[in-house]
Design a protein around this motif. Sequence first.
Motif, PDB file in Angstrom:
ATOM      1  N   LYS A 218       0.824  -1.201   0.000  1.00 39.36           N
ATOM      2  CA  LYS A 218       0.000   0.000   0.000  1.00 39.36           C
ATOM      3  C   LYS A 218       0.862   1.256   0.000  1.00 39.36           C
ATOM      4  CE  LYS A 218      -4.197  -1.738   2.267  1.00 39.36           C
ATOM      5  NZ  LYS A 218      -5.046  -1.632   3.493  1.00 39.36           N
ATOM      6  N   LEU A 219       2.027   1.159   0.635  1.00 36.91           N
ATOM      7  CA  LEU A 219       2.902   2.315   0.768  1.00 36.91           C
ATOM      8  C   LEU A 219       3.972   2.386  -0.322  1.00 36.91           C
ATOM      9  CD1 LEU A 219       3.426   2.151   4.645  1.00 36.91           C
ATOM     10  CD2 LEU A 219       1.893   3.671   3.382  1.00 36.91           C
ATOM     11  N   SER A 220       4.129   1.304  -1.083  1.00 43.81           N
ATOM     12  CA  SER A 220       5.158   1.269  -2.132  1.00 43.81           C
ATOM     13  C   SER A 220       4.737   0.303  -3.220  1.00 43.81           C
ATOM     14  CB  SER A 220       6.513   0.860  -1.546  1.00 43.81           C
ATOM     15  OG  SER A 220       6.461  -0.483  -1.062  1.00 43.81           O
ATOM     16  N   GLU A 221       5.487   0.312  -4.314  1.00 46.15           N
ATOM     17  CA  GLU A 221       5.274  -0.633  -5.406  1.00 46.15           C
ATOM     18  C   GLU A 221       6.356  -1.706  -5.346  1.00 46.15           C
ATOM     19  OE1 GLU A 221       2.742  -0.540  -7.470  1.00 46.15           O
ATOM     20  OE2 GLU A 221       1.936   1.385  -6.797  1.00 46.15           O
ATOM     21  N   SER A 222       6.015  -2.903  -5.743  1.00 48.37           N
ATOM     22  CA  SER A 222       6.991  -3.989  -5.699  1.00 48.37           C
ATOM     23  C   SER A 222       8.203  -3.686  -6.581  1.00 48.37           C
ATOM     24  CB  SER A 222       6.339  -5.307  -6.141  1.00 48.37           C
ATOM     25  OG  SER A 222       5.823  -5.195  -7.462  1.00 48.37           O
ATOM     26  N   SER A 223       7.995  -2.921  -7.665  1.00 48.19           N
ATOM     27  CA  SER A 223       9.094  -2.583  -8.569  1.00 48.19           C
ATOM     28  C   SER A 223      10.101  -1.622  -7.938  1.00 48.19           C
ATOM     29  CB  SER A 223       8.536  -1.959  -9.853  1.00 48.19           C
ATOM     30  OG  SER A 223       7.776  -0.791  -9.559  1.00 48.19           O
ATOM     31  N   GLN A 224       9.728  -0.999  -6.822  1.00 51.28           N
ATOM     32  CA  GLN A 224      10.630  -0.059  -6.159  1.00 51.28           C
ATOM     33  C   GLN A 224      11.634  -0.747  -5.255  1.00 51.28           C
ATOM     34  OE1 GLN A 224       7.109   2.366  -4.664  1.00 51.28           O
ATOM     35  NE2 GLN A 224       8.547   4.024  -5.102  1.00 51.28           N
ATOM     36  N   TRP A 225      11.476  -2.037  -5.036  1.00 50.90           N
ATOM     37  CA  TRP A 225      12.341  -2.753  -4.096  1.00 50.90           C
ATOM     38  C   TRP A 225      13.515  -3.396  -4.820  1.00 50.90           C
ATOM     39  CZ3 TRP A 225      11.921  -2.851   1.188  1.00 50.90           C
ATOM     40  CH2 TRP A 225      10.784  -2.224   1.713  1.00 50.90           C
ATOM     41  N   ARG A 226      14.698  -3.200  -4.230  1.00 52.19           N
ATOM     42  CA  ARG A 226      15.937  -3.701  -4.808  1.00 52.19           C
ATOM     43  C   ARG A 226      16.717  -4.498  -3.769  1.00 52.19           C
ATOM     44  NH1 ARG A 226      17.931  -1.088  -9.476  1.00 52.19           N
ATOM     45  NH2 ARG A 226      19.961  -1.859  -8.836  1.00 52.19           N
ATOM     46  N   TYR A 227      17.681  -5.233  -4.285  1.00 52.98           N
ATOM     47  CA  TYR A 227      18.573  -6.010  -3.411  1.00 52.98           C
ATOM     48  C   TYR A 227      19.856  -5.234  -3.155  1.00 52.98           C
ATOM     49  CZ  TYR A 227      21.939  -9.534  -1.938  1.00 52.98           C
ATOM     50  OH  TYR A 227      22.913 -10.229  -1.258  1.00 52.98           O
TER      51      TYR A 227
END
Length: 274
Positions: A218-227
């Motif tokens: 809800k607070l972010s998009e999955s595409s914004q997450w990185r390793y």
Amino acid sequence: MPIERTLGLSLDYGSDSFVVSASIKLDGTPKREILRETSSVYNTFGFLSPVLLHAKIILQAVCRKSVGWDDQLDQTTIDEWQHWAVSLSKLRPLSVSRCFNPELPKARGVGLHLFADASESACGAIAYLKFDNPDGVKVSFVMAKARVAPIKYVSIPRLELCAALLAARLASVIKLELRLKIDQATFSSDSITVLRWINSPDYRFHVYVGNRIGEILKLSESSQWRYVPKTQNPADDVSRGVASTEFSIEQRFITGPSFLYQSPQNWPAFPDVK
């Protein structure tokens, strides 16, 4: 110009920077005084989160025992507490610039970068602003948050998930409070398990995991997450702590990881793990 205290912080008007330092009293060692002295250190922006973590862990260990608020603690706990308190007095004052970027009108882009990490003792998140200035990249520390792990045992993957949720909430607060147009927010974690949870919308999670994944998305998009590898994750300092004598303004906790100063093509990539 003089250094003035405002809102619990010392502000050096000459250099337009916050002067961060801390000291506590050593009078007595009941649980009440450990809580009082730990809470007396003003740390709203999280400048001293890595240093204060050990005190919170000591307090949590005391709370696990059936000890009254004014009862004397065991000698081992007293020695550990006094050793930490004495080391805190040796902390060198930090000078953190109040202005995120003096060249803001010239910046070609503003990015918000958040890092999350957890250990058996705590979880934490750090936020930085990255400015693409004409003469190079400027990275500024914004805020950090740390949470001691619950007294009841929680697995490392779940603590890493709590750290990711803390990062998502921190980003939401920063976007709300800052009067800056942020072009993009990027979240980084060294937990492959958490990143796969976030990027697996069809997976049926247990309630604990599902509720937190739902709020994160809800607070972010999955595409914004990185390793990010643990060795390059500055949030590791928040979740594991740093000794007062080793803490300085030059640490990656304040300056941000080195790869942020490079182009995104040179940032860490997700490892090939089956």
